[in-house]
Design a protein around this motif. Sequence first.
Motif, PDB file in Angstrom:
ATOM      1  N   ASP A  12     -44.643 119.919 -68.681  1.00 21.65           N
ATOM      2  CA  ASP A  12     -45.870 120.524 -69.206  1.00 21.65           C
ATOM      3  C   ASP A  12     -46.711 119.399 -69.806  1.00 21.65           C
ATOM      4  O   ASP A  12     -46.204 118.631 -70.634  1.00 21.65           O
ATOM      5  CB  ASP A  12     -45.448 121.537 -70.293  1.00 21.65           C
ATOM      6  CG  ASP A  12     -46.564 122.442 -70.773  1.00 21.65           C
ATOM      7  OD1 ASP A  12     -47.703 122.333 -70.282  1.00 21.65           O
ATOM      8  OD2 ASP A  12     -46.275 123.274 -71.665  1.00 21.65           O
ATOM      9  N   HIS A  72     -43.565 123.043 -78.231  1.00 23.58           N
ATOM     10  CA  HIS A  72     -42.388 123.873 -77.963  1.00 23.58           C
ATOM     11  C   HIS A  72     -41.319 123.094 -77.220  1.00 23.58           C
ATOM     12  O   HIS A  72     -41.606 122.067 -76.603  1.00 23.58           O
ATOM     13  CB  HIS A  72     -42.829 125.078 -77.103  1.00 23.58           C
ATOM     14  CG  HIS A  72     -43.639 124.668 -75.897  1.00 23.58           C
ATOM     15  ND1 HIS A  72     -43.073 124.410 -74.680  1.00 23.58           N
ATOM     16  CD2 HIS A  72     -44.967 124.429 -75.735  1.00 23.58           C
ATOM     17  CE1 HIS A  72     -44.021 124.059 -73.816  1.00 23.58           C
ATOM     18  NE2 HIS A  72     -45.186 124.040 -74.427  1.00 23.58           N
ATOM     19  N   GLU A 116     -51.303 116.682 -74.388  1.00 20.75           N
ATOM     20  CA  GLU A 116     -49.904 117.114 -74.400  1.00 20.75           C
ATOM     21  C   GLU A 116     -49.055 116.243 -73.489  1.00 20.75           C
ATOM     22  O   GLU A 116     -49.461 115.920 -72.368  1.00 20.75           O
ATOM     23  CB  GLU A 116     -49.818 118.572 -73.896  1.00 20.75           C
ATOM     24  CG  GLU A 116     -48.403 119.102 -73.736  1.00 20.75           C
ATOM     25  CD  GLU A 116     -48.372 120.559 -73.276  1.00 20.75           C
ATOM     26  OE1 GLU A 116     -49.372 121.016 -72.671  1.00 20.75           O
ATOM     27  OE2 GLU A 116     -47.360 121.228 -73.520  1.00 20.75           O
TER      28      GLU A 116
HETATM   29 MG    MG Z   1     -47.273 123.395 -73.673  1.00 25.41          MG
END
Ligand code: MG
Length: 268
Positions: A112, A177, A242
């Motif tokens: 991700d 996360h 990210e």
């Molecule tokens: Mg994410």
Amino acid sequence: MRKVSRAIRLKRLSDLRGIRASGLVSAGVLRMMEEWIRPGVSTAELDRLAEDYIRSHGGVPAFKGYRGFPATICSSVNEEIIHAIPSGRRVLREGDVITIDVGTVLNGYFSDTARTYFVGEGEPPEEVGRLLEGTESALWAGIRRMRTGGRLGEVSAAIEEELARFGLTVIRELTGHGVGFELHEPAPVVYNFGSPDEGPVLEDGLVIAIEPMASLGSGDIIPCSDGWTYKTRDGSLSAHFEHTVGLWQGEPVVLTDPDWEVGWSQDY
Ligand code: MG
């Protein structure tokens, strides 16, 4: 009532290698977007390019179908922070900022990653440049604080501090996360603010998505009527960077950065 496990699922080296392979596909999408993001392109076109890229590299888009999300990327423009659905009607204009967030599943491993781009020729206006540079810098400040035996709060505090240094506001309601075996693992929650003496103690085999989100205005957010998009309440511009980051032999390994030299060898 069924007890939901909140334990962090640590990964082995073989898992880290798998997430790295997945991460390079996700990273490839973001790199390719540099060529395609320009005035006149629609977010639906970007989505199609991203899906083709992932599938041609043997992966499956991780977001598509996730809780019903209909696309490969989230394409969040200007005051939209995250989770905006690509659309043929959303055409980029000179001076926009757009966040592309993308995930890949490859051989069962999830990655991700996201970044915010300035749309157009030349340098962005000063405050837009500060927003992008500061949010990315906060991501790296957090990554640099990851260490085995340290606390997750050190990462969160470093992100908060760096955003403040650039005069940016943390979006507090949205977090990073655990990732790797699933797109969103229940633990740990990676806050973009906090105290260094909080949070779980980090162990080798941790894999998390670290993802600071910041705005030029207030940190208040509102959900949109599409059921997915979050935007800033005051309409101010926001940014989001990210990476999927593992922890191995005491050190962070940035699994979605193609330029990161992974430290492991066949000998481990
Ligand atoms: Mg994410």
